[in-house]
Design an enzyme around this catalytic site. Structure first.
Site, PDB file in Angstrom:
ATOM      1  CG  HIS A 220       2.287   6.470 -12.808  1.00  0.00           C
ATOM      2  ND1 HIS A 220       2.335   6.499 -11.429  1.00  0.00           N
ATOM      3  CD2 HIS A 220       2.303   5.160 -13.136  1.00  0.00           C
ATOM      4  CE1 HIS A 220       2.342   5.266 -10.957  1.00  0.00           C
ATOM      5  NE2 HIS A 220       2.317   4.443 -11.973  1.00  0.00           N
ATOM      6  CE1 TYR A 224       5.176   0.862 -12.044  1.00  0.00           C
ATOM      7  CE2 TYR A 224       3.993   2.563 -13.236  1.00  0.00           C
ATOM      8  CZ  TYR A 224       4.040   1.616 -12.236  1.00  0.00           C
ATOM      9  OH  TYR A 224       2.958   1.429 -11.421  1.00  0.00           O
ATOM     10  CG  HIS A 371       3.391   5.391  -2.308  1.00  0.00           C
ATOM     11  ND1 HIS A 371       3.296   4.025  -2.471  1.00  0.00           N
ATOM     12  CD2 HIS A 371       3.437   5.915  -3.568  1.00  0.00           C
ATOM     13  CE1 HIS A 371       3.281   3.741  -3.774  1.00  0.00           C
ATOM     14  NE2 HIS A 371       3.374   4.872  -4.455  1.00  0.00           N
ATOM     15  CG  PHE A 372       7.553   9.527  -2.960  1.00  0.00           C
ATOM     16  CD1 PHE A 372       8.764  10.024  -2.537  1.00  0.00           C
ATOM     17  CD2 PHE A 372       6.470  10.394  -3.016  1.00  0.00           C
ATOM     18  CE1 PHE A 372       8.896  11.340  -2.161  1.00  0.00           C
ATOM     19  CE2 PHE A 372       6.587  11.724  -2.644  1.00  0.00           C
ATOM     20  CZ  PHE A 372       7.813  12.197  -2.208  1.00  0.00           C
ATOM     21  NE  ARG A 436       3.400  15.089  -1.577  1.00  0.00           N
ATOM     22  CZ  ARG A 436       3.534  14.659  -2.835  1.00  0.00           C
ATOM     23  NH1 ARG A 436       2.479  14.221  -3.512  1.00  0.00           N
ATOM     24  NH2 ARG A 436       4.709  14.636  -3.430  1.00  0.00           N
TER      25      ARG A 436
HETATM   26 FE1  HAS Z   1       3.228   5.278  -6.644  1.00  0.00          FE
HETATM   27  C1  HAS Z   1       2.219   8.505  -5.927  1.00  0.00           C
HETATM   28  C2  HAS Z   1      -0.003   4.379  -7.250  1.00  0.00           C
HETATM   29  C3  HAS Z   1       4.262   2.087  -7.523  1.00  0.00           C
HETATM   30  C4  HAS Z   1       6.467   6.380  -6.750  1.00  0.00           C
HETATM   31  N1  HAS Z   1       4.150   7.092  -6.381  1.00  0.00           N
HETATM   32  C5  HAS Z   1       3.559   8.293  -6.085  1.00  0.00           C
HETATM   33  C6  HAS Z   1       4.562   9.306  -5.992  1.00  0.00           C
HETATM   34  C7  HAS Z   1       5.764   8.717  -6.276  1.00  0.00           C
HETATM   35  C8  HAS Z   1       5.497   7.312  -6.500  1.00  0.00           C
HETATM   36  C9  HAS Z   1       7.115   9.388  -6.354  1.00  0.00           C
HETATM   37  O1  HAS Z   1      -2.669   5.767  -7.731  1.00  0.00           O
HETATM   38  C10 HAS Z   1       4.317  10.776  -5.609  1.00  0.00           C
HETATM   39  C11 HAS Z   1       4.273  11.693  -6.768  1.00  0.00           C
HETATM   40  C12 HAS Z   1       4.062  13.109  -6.265  1.00  0.00           C
HETATM   41  O2  HAS Z   1       5.061  13.775  -5.943  1.00  0.00           O
HETATM   42  O3  HAS Z   1       2.915  13.516  -6.158  1.00  0.00           O
HETATM   43  N2  HAS Z   1       2.289   3.556  -7.213  1.00  0.00           N
HETATM   44  C13 HAS Z   1       0.965   3.399  -7.398  1.00  0.00           C
HETATM   45  C14 HAS Z   1       0.686   2.029  -7.815  1.00  0.00           C
HETATM   46  C15 HAS Z   1       1.896   1.391  -7.882  1.00  0.00           C
HETATM   47  C16 HAS Z   1       2.896   2.351  -7.521  1.00  0.00           C
HETATM   48  C17 HAS Z   1      -0.647   1.423  -8.113  1.00  0.00           C
HETATM   49  N3  HAS Z   1       5.005   4.394  -7.035  1.00  0.00           N
HETATM   50  C18 HAS Z   1       5.221   3.084  -7.379  1.00  0.00           C
HETATM   51  C19 HAS Z   1       6.617   2.859  -7.594  1.00  0.00           C
HETATM   52  C20 HAS Z   1       7.242   4.066  -7.380  1.00  0.00           C
HETATM   53  C21 HAS Z   1       6.215   5.018  -7.036  1.00  0.00           C
HETATM   54  C22 HAS Z   1       7.215   1.530  -7.984  1.00  0.00           C
HETATM   55  C23 HAS Z   1       8.670   4.443  -7.455  1.00  0.00           C
HETATM   56  C24 HAS Z   1       9.624   3.649  -7.823  1.00  0.00           C
HETATM   57  N4  HAS Z   1       1.457   6.247  -6.571  1.00  0.00           N
HETATM   58  C25 HAS Z   1       0.250   5.705  -6.903  1.00  0.00           C
HETATM   59  C26 HAS Z   1      -0.777   6.752  -6.846  1.00  0.00           C
HETATM   60  C27 HAS Z   1      -0.150   7.933  -6.480  1.00  0.00           C
HETATM   61  C28 HAS Z   1       1.248   7.586  -6.310  1.00  0.00           C
HETATM   62  C29 HAS Z   1      -2.206   6.625  -7.123  1.00  0.00           C
HETATM   63  C30 HAS Z   1      -0.787   9.312  -6.310  1.00  0.00           C
HETATM   64  C31 HAS Z   1      -1.159   9.573  -4.901  1.00  0.00           C
HETATM   65  C32 HAS Z   1      -1.714  10.972  -4.725  1.00  0.00           C
HETATM   66  O4  HAS Z   1      -2.890  11.084  -4.424  1.00  0.00           O
HETATM   67  O5  HAS Z   1      -0.972  11.959  -4.896  1.00  0.00           O
HETATM   68  C33 HAS Z   1       2.100  -0.062  -8.322  1.00  0.00           C
HETATM   69  O6  HAS Z   1       3.042  -0.109  -9.381  1.00  0.00           O
HETATM   70  C34 HAS Z   1       2.524  -0.943  -7.210  1.00  0.00           C
HETATM   71  C35 HAS Z   1       2.506  -2.418  -7.630  1.00  0.00           C
HETATM   72  C36 HAS Z   1       3.354  -3.237  -6.722  1.00  0.00           C
HETATM   73  C37 HAS Z   1       3.031  -4.432  -6.219  1.00  0.00           C
HETATM   74  C38 HAS Z   1       4.004  -5.135  -5.292  1.00  0.00           C
HETATM   75  C39 HAS Z   1       4.622  -6.388  -5.894  1.00  0.00           C
HETATM   76  C40 HAS Z   1       5.675  -6.915  -4.970  1.00  0.00           C
HETATM   77  C41 HAS Z   1       6.896  -7.369  -5.355  1.00  0.00           C
HETATM   78  C42 HAS Z   1       7.878  -7.791  -4.301  1.00  0.00           C
HETATM   79  C43 HAS Z   1       8.014  -9.289  -4.242  1.00  0.00           C
HETATM   80  C44 HAS Z   1       8.871  -9.639  -3.086  1.00  0.00           C
HETATM   81  C45 HAS Z   1       9.703 -10.705  -3.053  1.00  0.00           C
HETATM   82  C46 HAS Z   1      10.531 -10.948  -1.832  1.00  0.00           C
HETATM   83  C47 HAS Z   1       9.841 -11.662  -4.167  1.00  0.00           C
HETATM   84  C48 HAS Z   1       1.755  -5.096  -6.537  1.00  0.00           C
HETATM   85  C49 HAS Z   1       7.311  -7.459  -6.780  1.00  0.00           C
HETATM   86  C50 HAS Z   1       9.846 -11.954  -0.986  1.00  0.00           C
HETATM   87  C51 HAS Z   1      10.659 -12.340   0.172  1.00  0.00           C
HETATM   88  C52 HAS Z   1      10.163 -12.597   1.388  1.00  0.00           C
HETATM   89  C53 HAS Z   1      11.101 -13.005   2.463  1.00  0.00           C
HETATM   90  C54 HAS Z   1       8.739 -12.427   1.731  1.00  0.00           C
END
Ligand code: HAS
Length: 550
Positions: A220, A224, A371-372, A436
């Site tokens: 995990h 990050y 997701h990823f 998957r």
């Molecule tokens: Fe994830 C599985 C939970 C973030 C990558 N994740 C994965 C796997 C990968 C991955 C590779 O809880 C698969 C691993 C495998 O092979 O089994 N993930 C999360 C959570 C977050 C999260 C809670 N993941 C990421 C990030 C990754 C990534 C970042 C790669 C870089 N993930 C999981 C969980 C699994 C999981 C479970 C396991 C699932 C399973 O069952 O196998 C959080 O960090 C996400 C927080 C993000 C936010 C969004 C904030 C938005 C922002 C954008 C602002 C936009 C602007 C533009 C300013 C709250 C900062 C605005 C402009 C306009 C015009 C509107």
């Protein structure tokens, strides 16, 4: 050194990392295309190549090699620019590069020979050739050398600038490398203590739950480690590109410190459905997972604030008028911005995954792959592409010209469309139960499979569009390296807004933050880990049969 540029020696070092990253993009991307075609059921791989072999190449080369080389190369350039690099540090940085490269070549050779079709998570009991694990070990050792080079760079700067706040980007690099160092201890432990003796036949069995737990202790924070360099660009570079200022230096540092605290003690959220882990400790780690979303929410707030203040300073004073003030035609902004927009649904999907009950629906389905591909392969990678449009010219002494800019904008649009189809289809098919990590199968004519087929075509269409995006990116990379007009390209580093609150000096108290991180890790892992070891089921022998990695 030309003003605003890096020295030739520093440029060469970062550029070597960029080469490995972009060659990896081409190889890994081609494998991805083949996978999506196989999953339509209409395409068979030639020459007896196995699906899981190309899946392993795809995962290892893109998720581990491309990212690690790009990040370390980019971070070296940030450190050289902000705190400098001595000749001795550069020698060690090159040693790190070569150790990583030799390790990568060793592991990749085993995969290509069909002796390591174990996917990028190399879950036991799937067993690879020992050289694959030795290769991975070398990659990690190389990154550790890079960590200590970065730590030394900042240490030296702090000694020379006593009592001063460290440059923001150097601070961020060091946080990222501390996260990497602490987390890779887990994967190094499982590889050295469990996998290598087991694959060499020194021991007969492996404790699967221990190996997976140590993997996810690393796995995990790994995500990050990928995300934080993108955040470095969002916080520290984008404000300069849009003609604005960093909204708050203190807020940016706080977000990074929160990542240091919360990104490691959360590995169980990848193991929510795994038996043998006490539900109470899964619950604790889920709570910590929601805590690790907070710094991303802070980042969203900070980016909106940066955009709005920049727009208002240019006279766009209506509620959303600042939106028009953004430089949409500048690829250095456009590509990362599309990545940011993608992170809104991508992050929401992460929160779905982290919710225990919803995880029951999506775990091990292709939703997770969707997701990823939104988080890593869109948000992070588009930001990395955005960085390379100015960084590669800086490193090669060329200019980001009109042609590069146009190609970059087209590339970003192609990428966004391809990912919309591919990741969108993956998310929906996952909700319909499509697994998957699996090749095409009709599952003995099961009716449910018919619901997935359309989305598998959707993935192939998206995958093909994405591959066009890769070709455009490779062409642009070669063009920027060898053919763009010579000149001095700006290395954009933003300044903090004058009216921002001063940054509390406590953020520089490394002992405090590393100490709290270690306490949190000990709290989240010690008792469940002892429990896992004490109540282990029998271990497993090696398993090499079904997927051709004999
Ligand atoms: Fe994830 C599985 C939970 C973030 C990558 N994740 C994965 C796997 C990968 C991955 C590779 O809880 C698969 C691993 C495998 O092979 O089994 N993930 C999360 C959570 C977050 C999260 C809670 N993941 C990421 C990030 C990754 C990534 C970042 C790669 C870089 N993930 C999981 C969980 C699994 C999981 C479970 C396991 C699932 C399973 O069952 O196998 C959080 O960090 C996400 C927080 C993000 C936010 C969004 C904030 C938005 C922002 C954008 C602002 C936009 C602007 C533009 C300013 C709250 C900062 C605005 C402009 C306009 C015009 C509107």
């Amino acid at each position: 050194m030309i003003a605003n540029q890096l020295t030739k020696k520093d440029s060469k070092l970062s550029m070597a990392h960029m080469w490995v990253a972009f060659i990896s993009l081409l190889i890994g991307g081609l494998m991805g295309l083949l996978q999506t075609l196989v999953r339509t059921g209409r395409f068979t791989l030639p020459f007896g190549i196995d699906y899981y072999q190309i899946l392993t190449v795809h995962g290892v080369i893109l998720a581990l090699v491309l990212t690690t080389f790009f990040i370390i190369g980019f971070q070296f350039s940030l450190m050289s620019k902000t705190v400098g690099m001595s000749d001795r540090e550069r020698v060690w940085a090159w040693i790190a590069f070569w150790v990583m490269l030799v390790g990568t070549i060793a592991a990749a050779t085993m995969i290509l020979l069909g002796k390591a079709s174990v996917l990028y998570t190399f879950y036991a009991p799937l067993a690879a050739h020992p050289i694959f694990y030795f290769g991975l070990t070398l990659v990690i050792v190389g990154t550790w050398i890079a960590c200590f080079v970065n730590f030394h760079q900042l240490y030296k700067w702090k000694k020379a600038n006593k009592g001063e706040k460290s440059p923001l980007l150097a601070f961020m690099v060091v946080i990222n490398m501390i996260i990497w160092f602490i987390s890779t201890i887990g994967v190094a432990a499982t590889v050295l203590i469990q996998f290598i003796p087991w694959s060499l036949g020194i021991v007969d069995e492996i404790n699967i739950l221990v190996s997976r737990t140590l993997f996810w202790y690393f796995g995990h924070p790994l995500v990050y480690f990928w995300l934080l360099p993108a955040y470095m660009a969002w916080y520290g570079i984008i404000p300069k590109i849009i003609g604005g200022k960093i909204f708050s230096d203190g807020l940016a540092r706080l977000a990074f410190i929160l990542f240091l605290l919360f990104s490691i003690p959360v590995g169980f959220h990848h193991q929510l459905l795994e038996p043998g882990i006490d539900p109470f400790w899964k619950y604790i780690q889920v709570v910590l997972t929601f805590a690790v979303a907070i710094p991303s929410l802070l980042t969203a707030f900070s980016m909106f604030a940066t955009f709005e203040t920049a727009g208002r300073a240019k006279g766009f004073n209506t509620l959303f008028g600042w939106f028009k003030a953004l430089p949409w035609k500048d690829v250095r902004f456009f590509a990362p911005m599309v990545g940011m927009i993608a992170f809104i649904p991508a992050g929401a999907g992460g929160l779905v995954n982290a919710s225990n009950q919803l995880n029951l629906v999506v775990h091990n389905t292709i939703w997770v792959t969707g997701h990823f591909h939104l988080t890593l392969a869109t948000t992070v990678i588009l930001t990395f592409f955005g960085i390379s449009y100015w960084l590669v010219p800086v490193l090669t002494g060329r200019k980001l010209d009109e042609k590069t800019n146009r190609l970059g904008i087209i590339q970003t649009i192609v990428w966004a469309i391809g990912m919309f189809f591919m990741s969108g289809s993956m998310h929906i098919a996952g909700l319909l139960g499509a697994p998957r990590r699996s090749a095409f199968s009709e599952y003995n004519g099961s009716e449910q499979v018919t619901e997935w087929i359309g989305y598998q075509y959707g993935q192939a269409i998206g995958g093909s569009i994405l591959f066009i995006g890769i070709i455009i990116m490779m062409y642009t990379f070669i063009y920027m390296t060898f053919f763009a007009p010579k000149g001095v390209e700006e290395f954009p580093i933003a300044e903090t807004a004058e009216d921002a609150e001063p940054t509390p000096m406590i953020f520089e108290n490394w002992r405090l933050w590393i100490g709290i991180a270690v306490v949190l890790i000990a709290f989240a892992y010690t008792i469940p880990f002892i429990d896992i070891i004490q109540n282990s089921p029998p271990g497993s022998p090696t398993f090499k049969g079904l997927i051709g990695n004999s």
